[in-house]
Design a protein around this motif. Structure first.
Motif, PDB file in Angstrom:
ATOM      1  N   ARG A   1       0.825  -1.216   0.000  1.00 42.59           N
ATOM      2  CA  ARG A   1       0.000   0.000   0.000  1.00 42.59           C
ATOM      3  C   ARG A   1       0.855   1.260   0.000  1.00 42.59           C
ATOM      4  O   ARG A   1       0.388   2.342  -0.380  1.00 42.59           O
ATOM      5  CB  ARG A   1      -0.994   0.007   1.153  1.00 42.59           C
TER       6      ARG A   1
ATOM      7  N   PHE B   1       1.091   3.683  -2.933  1.00 42.27           N
ATOM      8  CA  PHE B   1      -0.015   4.599  -3.257  1.00 42.27           C
ATOM      9  C   PHE B   1      -0.180   5.735  -2.242  1.00 42.27           C
ATOM     10  O   PHE B   1      -1.049   6.573  -2.401  1.00 42.27           O
ATOM     11  CB  PHE B   1      -1.332   3.800  -3.364  1.00 42.27           C
TER      12      PHE B   1
ATOM     13  N   TYR C   1      -4.948   2.958   3.933  1.00 36.43           N
ATOM     14  CA  TYR C   1      -5.230   2.604   2.534  1.00 36.43           C
ATOM     15  C   TYR C   1      -5.469   1.091   2.436  1.00 36.43           C
ATOM     16  O   TYR C   1      -4.657   0.293   2.939  1.00 36.43           O
ATOM     17  CB  TYR C   1      -4.033   2.997   1.664  1.00 36.43           C
ATOM     18  N   GLY C   2      -6.557   0.711   1.842  1.00 33.36           N
ATOM     19  CA  GLY C   2      -6.853  -0.717   1.680  1.00 33.36           C
ATOM     20  C   GLY C   2      -7.413  -1.382   2.918  1.00 33.36           C
ATOM     21  O   GLY C   2      -7.770  -2.563   2.893  1.00 33.36           O
TER      22      GLY C   2
ATOM     23  N   THR D   1      -6.452  -3.182  -0.954  1.00 37.80           N
ATOM     24  CA  THR D   1      -5.736  -2.179  -1.755  1.00 37.80           C
ATOM     25  C   THR D   1      -6.163  -2.271  -3.222  1.00 37.80           C
ATOM     26  O   THR D   1      -6.430  -1.242  -3.869  1.00 37.80           O
ATOM     27  CB  THR D   1      -4.214  -2.379  -1.606  1.00 37.80           C
ATOM     28  N   VAL D   2      -6.249  -3.497  -3.729  1.00 34.14           N
ATOM     29  CA  VAL D   2      -6.701  -3.672  -5.119  1.00 34.14           C
ATOM     30  C   VAL D   2      -8.140  -3.163  -5.255  1.00 34.14           C
ATOM     31  O   VAL D   2      -8.490  -2.465  -6.217  1.00 34.14           O
ATOM     32  CB  VAL D   2      -6.586  -5.153  -5.552  1.00 34.14           C
TER      33      VAL D   2
ATOM     34  N   GLY E   1      -8.380   0.566  -5.450  1.00 31.58           N
ATOM     35  CA  GLY E   1      -8.096   1.022  -6.812  1.00 31.58           C
ATOM     36  C   GLY E   1      -9.323   0.879  -7.700  1.00 31.58           C
ATOM     37  O   GLY E   1      -9.684   1.798  -8.447  1.00 31.58           O
TER      38      GLY E   1
ATOM     39  N   ARG F   1      -4.166   3.313 -13.815  1.00 29.98           N
ATOM     40  CA  ARG F   1      -3.851   3.417 -12.389  1.00 29.98           C
ATOM     41  C   ARG F   1      -4.594   2.310 -11.611  1.00 29.98           C
ATOM     42  O   ARG F   1      -4.061   1.765 -10.647  1.00 29.98           O
ATOM     43  CB  ARG F   1      -4.253   4.812 -11.892  1.00 29.98           C
TER      44      ARG F   1
ATOM     45  N   HIS G   1      -2.703  -0.900  -9.265  1.00 30.25           N
ATOM     46  CA  HIS G   1      -2.991  -1.447  -7.928  1.00 30.25           C
ATOM     47  C   HIS G   1      -2.827  -2.971  -7.938  1.00 30.25           C
ATOM     48  O   HIS G   1      -2.175  -3.550  -7.088  1.00 30.25           O
ATOM     49  CB  HIS G   1      -4.413  -1.077  -7.495  1.00 30.25           C
TER      50      HIS G   1
ATOM     51  N   ASP H   1      -7.421   6.821  -3.862  1.00 29.95           N
ATOM     52  CA  ASP H   1      -6.508   7.540  -4.736  1.00 29.95           C
ATOM     53  C   ASP H   1      -7.310   8.526  -5.588  1.00 29.95           C
ATOM     54  O   ASP H   1      -8.512   8.334  -5.812  1.00 29.95           O
ATOM     55  CB  ASP H   1      -5.821   6.498  -5.638  1.00 29.95           C
TER      56      ASP H   1
END
Ligand code: GLY
Length: 338
Positions: A183, A186, A227-228, A253-254, A257, A270, A274, A315
């Motif tokens: 993570r 990002f 994040y995530g 995290t994916v 994204g 972008r 991820h 993001d």
């Protein structure tokens, strides 16, 4: 992971300033740390075998526990505090934790509450605990309703990240730490995943120190460290912690994204980045089969950040930021996109 020259990252907060020392064999610096605190004795709460425990330099009581999210309960905090009381631990003494992130979270909370706060030194033994959990002063335990729902901020007096501990980790536990590293790409350390692991640990800690110094109590910027984590925490709870924290954060995290893509905040490239970064660590990228959107959304609504509807760190054109009131339909779409 190769041996590294010890490096020190300084963390400076209102709640306390302290060094995070990273390198092979740094657990043996513990007597110096304890002497610096002028602690008369130590309660060393450890999830690791005796032979890995460093000397403290003062009379020490070792209290055993097992790593694991399932053990992060209020009753475990009570049991630890009762042990501290039985051995007569006072504010002139110190607590040392030795174990993974669940141990530093639990022991940190017990140290924060016992006598309204005794100094604590963390010896994180997993990659995940070294790059995230042991640094920044968050402590906490879980409730049946979700992860880390009870806790406080209690900055440690020092953190000793001994890289020798990492050689003892099962592959899956090591991989779990990669989730927190992934993570970072990002949230301020783009390209981290291309560096040697030792440097990734140092940079991840330095990134966290910068963020925590600016926002110790999670009132804004610190949310980026999550994040995530919104989906990640929900996945941990929904799977009864079958998914490790870092694995869940990797999937989260994916997903973050994908959700940012659904909301038009980032480009399709972008979004794909991820998946690519997470996959480069050989981590899972998709929500495990059998977990329903209703359950996951229900859990995400109980996230601590969710003060105004479904809330995620996403993001966007200005980088990662907290986004409130994300439409449920967008979340469902992102969950259904593989
Ligand atoms: N693990 C996220 C934080 O410490 O804020």
């Amino acid at each position: 992971m190769g041996a590294v020259e010890p490096a020190t990252v300084a963390v400076r907060t209102e709640g306390g300033s302290y060094p995070v020392v990273i390198g092979a064999g740094v657990r043996h610096r513990l007597p110096g740390v304890i002497a610096g605190l002028r602690a008369g004795r130590v309660a060393l709460v450890s999830a690791r075998p005796e032979e890995w425990l460093p000397d403290t330099g003062v009379p020490t009581t070792v209290i055993r526990l097992e790593d694991g999210e399932r053990g992060k309960t209020l009753s475990a905090v009570e049991a630890l505090c009762e042990r501290f009381a039985e051995i007569g631990l006072s504010r002139a003494d110190a607590v040392v934790s030795c174990g993974g992130g669940s141990t530093t979270d639990l022991v940190g909370l017990a140290a924060a509450l016992y006598h309204r706060g005794v100094p604590v030194v963390h010896l994180p033994t997993t990659l995940l605990a070294q790059v995230d959990a042991s640094v920044g002063g968050k402590t906490g335990v879980n409730l049946r309703q979700g992860k880390n729902l009870v806790g406080t901020y209690w900055q440690p007096a020092a953190v000793l990240c001994d890289q020798e501990f990492l050689s003892t980790l099962p592959q899956r536990e090591l991989a779990s730490g990669y989730g927190e590293l992934a993570r970072c790409h990002f949230i301020g350390e783009p390209g981290l995943y291309r560096l040697p692991l030792a440097e990734q640990v140092r940079r991840s800690v330095a990134l966290k120190a910068r963020v925590v110094e600016l926002d110790e109590r999670d009132s804004g910027l610190r949310h980026v460290l999550n994040y995530g984590h919104t989906l990640g925490h929900a996945l941990e709870t929904a799977t009864g912690f079958e998914l490790r924290h870092g694995e869940a954060v990797a999937i989260g995290t994916v997903f973050a994204g994908r959700l940012a893509g659904v909301l038009g905040r980032i480009t399709a490239d972008r979004v794909a980045e991820h998946r690519d970064v997470v996959a480069s660590y050989r981590l899972p990228v998709d929500v495990p089969a059998g977990l329903g959107a209703d359950e996951l959304i229900g859990l995400m609504r109980r996230d601590k950040k969710a003060t105004r509807g479904l809330t995620f760190v996403l993001d966007g054109p200005s980088g990662a930021e907290l986004v409130h009131e994300v439409p449920e339909e967008a979340v469902r779409t992102a969950l259904s996109t593989g």
